[in-house]
Design a protein around this motif. Sequence first.
Motif, PDB file in Angstrom:
ATOM      1  N   GLN A 258       8.446  48.495  44.099  1.00 24.24           N
ATOM      2  CA  GLN A 258       8.882  47.777  42.921  1.00 24.24           C
ATOM      3  C   GLN A 258      10.152  48.426  42.395  1.00 24.24           C
ATOM      4  O   GLN A 258      10.211  49.646  42.203  1.00 24.24           O
TER       5      GLN A 258
ATOM      6  N   GLN B 139      14.653  42.796  38.475  1.00 25.04           N
ATOM      7  CA  GLN B 139      13.515  43.472  39.072  1.00 25.04           C
ATOM      8  C   GLN B 139      12.928  42.640  40.205  1.00 25.04           C
ATOM      9  O   GLN B 139      13.118  41.432  40.271  1.00 25.04           O
TER      10      GLN B 139
ATOM     11  N   ARG C 263      10.450  43.193  44.283  1.00 25.40           N
ATOM     12  CA  ARG C 263       9.928  44.065  45.335  1.00 25.40           C
ATOM     13  C   ARG C 263      10.927  44.068  46.480  1.00 25.40           C
ATOM     14  O   ARG C 263      11.390  43.023  46.925  1.00 25.40           O
TER      15      ARG C 263
END
Length: 313
Positions: free
Chosen positions: A209, A194, A196
């Motif tokens: 995101q 994960q 941005r």
Amino acid sequence: MASRSGKRPVRRNWPGQWPSALLALMLLLAAVPAAAERFRFDWPVPSAARVTTSLEQDDVRSTARYRIEVRESAPEELSVEFQEFELLTVNGTDATAPALARELAPLAALTAALPALRIADDGAYLGVSKLEEALARSFELLPPDLPEDTRARLQTHLRTPAMRSLMEQRSGEVWNLWVGAWNGVELVPGQSLQGRVPVRVMQRDIQQQVVIEYVGAAPEYPGAARLRMTSVLDGARALGLAHDNGYGGEDDGQGQSALSQTVSEISLRPDDLLPFHVVSTTEVVLRERSGKAHNRRERREYWFEWETAGERQ
């Protein structure tokens, strides 16, 4: 079909799309396990597939079918060409029936305007080509007795710079869903990454995101793996995107909030990213200061029947 090998590393300069190598670097918050599987573009060339697609936008659902052909078009460049487009159903009604086919001909023409994709041999999206050929094929779907003023308006609309730009952007989004978002990712089953990620949408530079998960095997497609990507936009970024897509509001944006979430899943062959099934759902909620909410939902689904995809040399 011959598989290409020994290619350069995945590029990082995709125009208007997610640079997948950069995506992988940004998402890797910890070392990748030694047993991680690397997902890397290496479609067999030449190749061809029948693609069936379903599109749901709010209360309208349509299905269509076309054929794609993949071939080398220039040094270190591939072409993905769309052929034999056919609108199948609209809201469950047979769109090929003569009476309805004539009524839906303008919609079919708009939907069939699919220019060829220019793809670098490492999977990077380079833009579109053969746009005039795609438009000519779409105009062939118009009934011969269509009023000339209606035909002229439709042809003029499809040839506007804004429509051409939109077709190029939409083509890039399709390729990103089929290949780009997954190209260069390294994961083990059950692992997720994960971070941005920067992306340009509707002439806006935004960050969202993103979470990518290696769900596991896709048993309905032998040898395929299943990946899932969830991307979320909120705050001013999502609000600007919502207004770009036609949302209004009683207070013209004063005191509004917005949330956009897209969940995409793909079943694909890990060693070359050949896709078999792709589904993506986007939900946007715009909430006004009064509490009134505007909702929009779009769902796209693709099924690929590769004609000779199992042949590797």
